[in-house]
Design a protein around this motif. Structure first.
Motif, PDB file in Angstrom:
ATOM      1  N   ALA A   1     -14.570 -13.029  12.524  1.00 11.09           N
ATOM      2  CA  ALA A   1     -15.670 -13.650  11.783  1.00 11.09           C
ATOM      3  C   ALA A   1     -15.144 -14.537  10.663  1.00 11.09           C
ATOM      4  CB  ALA A   1     -16.590 -12.568  11.208  1.00 11.09           C
TER       5      ALA A   1
ATOM      6  N   ILE B   1     -13.605 -17.724  12.116  1.00 11.87           N
ATOM      7  CA  ILE B   1     -14.653 -18.659  12.538  1.00 11.87           C
ATOM      8  C   ILE B   1     -15.167 -19.436  11.339  1.00 11.87           C
ATOM      9  CG2 ILE B   1     -17.028 -18.818  13.400  1.00 11.87           C
ATOM     10  CD1 ILE B   1     -16.380 -16.481  15.286  1.00 11.87           C
ATOM     11  N   GLN B   2     -15.422 -18.747  10.233  1.00  6.95           N
ATOM     12  CA  GLN B   2     -15.917 -19.433   9.034  1.00  6.95           C
ATOM     13  C   GLN B   2     -14.896 -20.440   8.509  1.00  6.95           C
ATOM     14  OE1 GLN B   2     -18.825 -19.442   7.768  1.00  6.95           O
ATOM     15  NE2 GLN B   2     -19.878 -17.543   8.280  1.00  6.95           N
TER      16      GLN B   2
ATOM     17  N   GLY C   1     -23.380 -22.199   8.283  1.00  9.18           N
ATOM     18  CA  GLY C   1     -23.931 -20.930   8.740  1.00  9.18           C
ATOM     19  C   GLY C   1     -24.486 -21.015  10.146  1.00  9.18           C
TER      20      GLY C   1
ATOM     21  N   ALA D   1     -21.417 -21.431  12.610  1.00 11.60           N
ATOM     22  CA  ALA D   1     -20.648 -20.191  12.689  1.00 11.60           C
ATOM     23  C   ALA D   1     -21.420 -19.106  13.439  1.00 11.60           C
ATOM     24  CB  ALA D   1     -20.285 -19.707  11.285  1.00 11.60           C
ATOM     25  N   ALA D   2     -22.731 -19.018  13.180  1.00 12.55           N
ATOM     26  CA  ALA D   2     -23.560 -18.032  13.882  1.00 12.55           C
ATOM     27  C   ALA D   2     -23.612 -18.334  15.382  1.00 12.55           C
ATOM     28  CB  ALA D   2     -24.968 -18.010  13.290  1.00 12.55           C
TER      29      ALA D   2
ATOM     30  N   THR E   1     -20.321 -17.315  16.937  1.00 13.15           N
ATOM     31  CA  THR E   1     -20.251 -15.851  16.972  1.00 13.15           C
ATOM     32  C   THR E   1     -21.103 -15.288  18.106  1.00 13.15           C
ATOM     33  OG1 THR E   1     -19.921 -15.826  14.571  1.00 13.15           O
ATOM     34  CG2 THR E   1     -20.582 -13.765  15.593  1.00 13.15           C
TER      35      THR E   1
ATOM     36  N   TRP F   1     -23.548  -9.364  13.401  1.00 14.47           N
ATOM     37  CA  TRP F   1     -22.521 -10.339  13.035  1.00 14.47           C
ATOM     38  C   TRP F   1     -23.091 -11.748  13.017  1.00 14.47           C
ATOM     39  CZ3 TRP F   1     -18.467  -9.435  10.413  1.00 14.47           C
ATOM     40  CH2 TRP F   1     -17.827  -8.201  10.508  1.00 14.47           C
TER      41      TRP F   1
ATOM     42  N   GLN G   1     -22.923 -14.100   9.724  1.00 16.14           N
ATOM     43  CA  GLN G   1     -22.291 -15.410   9.781  1.00 16.14           C
ATOM     44  C   GLN G   1     -23.247 -16.519   9.330  1.00 16.14           C
ATOM     45  OE1 GLN G   1     -19.132 -14.877   9.795  1.00 16.14           O
ATOM     46  NE2 GLN G   1     -18.432 -15.769  11.703  1.00 16.14           N
TER      47      GLN G   1
END
Length: 258
Positions: free
Chosen positions: A15, A18-19, A51, A54-55, A58, A67, A71
Motif C-alpha cells: 500500500a 503504491i502511494q 487517492g 491509488a485506490a 489497490t 485497503w 488508500q
C-alpha cells in the motif's frame, strides 16, 4: 508472477509503495498539465486524484475493501490535517495505535472480525459435551466468544490466541474481570502455536490463511478433533457439516472432523 509476489508481501508495504509511485507519477505530470491548462492545480485536488488512482490500483491487485478505502482517504486526509495545523507528533501516535490494533490486517490480510452473540450461542450448541474439552479461538480479537463459551461451559477449557497488541490487551483485561477461571488469552502468532493440545479450533479470519491453517490443524491435532470456520471455506475440502445462523448476515459455520 508479479501478482504472486505482490500477494506474498505484507499489505502495508505494498500500500505504501503504491502511494509513493502514484505520488511520483502525478507530481511528474502536474507541471506539463498545468502549463497546458494555464493555471496551477490546487494541491488538495491533486491528493484527491492520488487517492482515486491509488485506490483503483489497490482494487485491481485484489486487496480487500478496507485497503481500498484507506488508500483513497489517506492522501486528502493528510492534507486536511496539515491545513488545520494538527501537531506533527499526533500522526505517529495515531499510526502506532492503528498498527497495534489492526496488526493482522497490515501483515497477514486478516481483518479484525468480531463474532456476534447469536453466532457464539450457536457455536456453543455445536461443541461436544466432553468434560475438559479444550477449545481455541485463533485470532480471538476482543475475546468475547471465548468468554461467552467459558460462561456456558464451566467444565470445559477455552483459550483465545491474538497477535494484535491492543485487542489482546483488552481481551486479557476483560477475561480477568469476568472472573472465569476456565478461559485464558494468549499473545502469540497462531502459526507458531502447537495445536495438538486442543480438541476444537474456531476461527473467523479471511480466505487467505484458510488452506494453510487447515493443513496445519490436520497435521497437528488428534483424530476426531473439530475445525470450525466462521464464513470462510477451505478450498477443495468440503465441510462435514454447515450450520446457518439466523442473524442479519446469515452467518455460516463450517465444520470439519479431522
Amino acid at each position: 508472477m508479479l501478482l504472486k509476489k505482490i500477494h506474498s508481501a505484507p499489505p502495508v508495504i505494498i500500500a505504501l509503495l503504491i502511494q509513493i509511485v502514484v505520488f511520483a507519477v502525478i507530481s511528474g505530470l502536474a507541471g506539463p498539465l498545468e502549463n497546458h491548462l494555464g493555471y496551477s492545480l490546487p494541491f488538495f485536488w491533486r491528493m484527491i486524484g492520488q487517492g482515486v488512482v491509488a485506490a483503483g490500483i489497490t482494487l485491481a491487485f485484489g486487496f480487500s475493501y478496507w485497503w481500498v478505502l484507506i488508500q483513497f482517504f489517506a492522501p486528502p486526509l493528510l492534507v486536511l490535517g496539515l491545513a488545520f495545523n494538527i501537531p506533527v507528533w499526533i500522526y505517529p501516535i495515531i499510526l502506532v495505535f492503528l498498527a497495534m490494533t489492526f496488526w493482522n490486517v497490515a501483515i497477514n490480510r486478516v481483518p479484525l472480525y468480531l463474532t456476534n452473540d447469536l453466532t457464539a450461542s450457536k457455536l456453543e450448541s455445536l461443541l461436544p459435551k466432553k468434560k475438559d474439552l479444550k477449545v481455541v479461538d485463533l485470532g480471538s480479537g476482543l475475546g468475547g466468544t471465548m468468554r461467552h463459551l467459558a460462561g456456558q461451559r464451566p467444565e470445559q477449557v477455552f483459550a483465545g490466541v491474538e497477535s494484535a497488541p491492543v485487542p489482546f490487551l483488552l481481551s486479557w483485561i476483560l477475561g480477568k474481570l469476568s472472573g472465569r477461571r476456565n478461559v485464558k488469552f494468549i499473545y502469540a502468532n497462531f502459526w507458531k502455536l502447537d495445536l495438538a493440545d486442543f480438541d476444537v479450533i474456531y476461527c473467523f479470519l479471511s480466505p487467505v490463511p484458510m488452506p494453510e491453517l487447515y493443513a496445519k490443524a490436520k497435521e497437528e491435532m488428534k483424530p476426531g478433533s473439530l475445525f470450525i470456520s466462521n464464513s470462510f471455506v477451505v478450498p477443495d475440502h468440503k465441510p462435514d457439516r454447515t450450520v446457518t445462523v439466523k442473524d442479519g448476515r446469515k452467518t455460516r459455520l463450517m465444520i470439519w472432523k479431522l
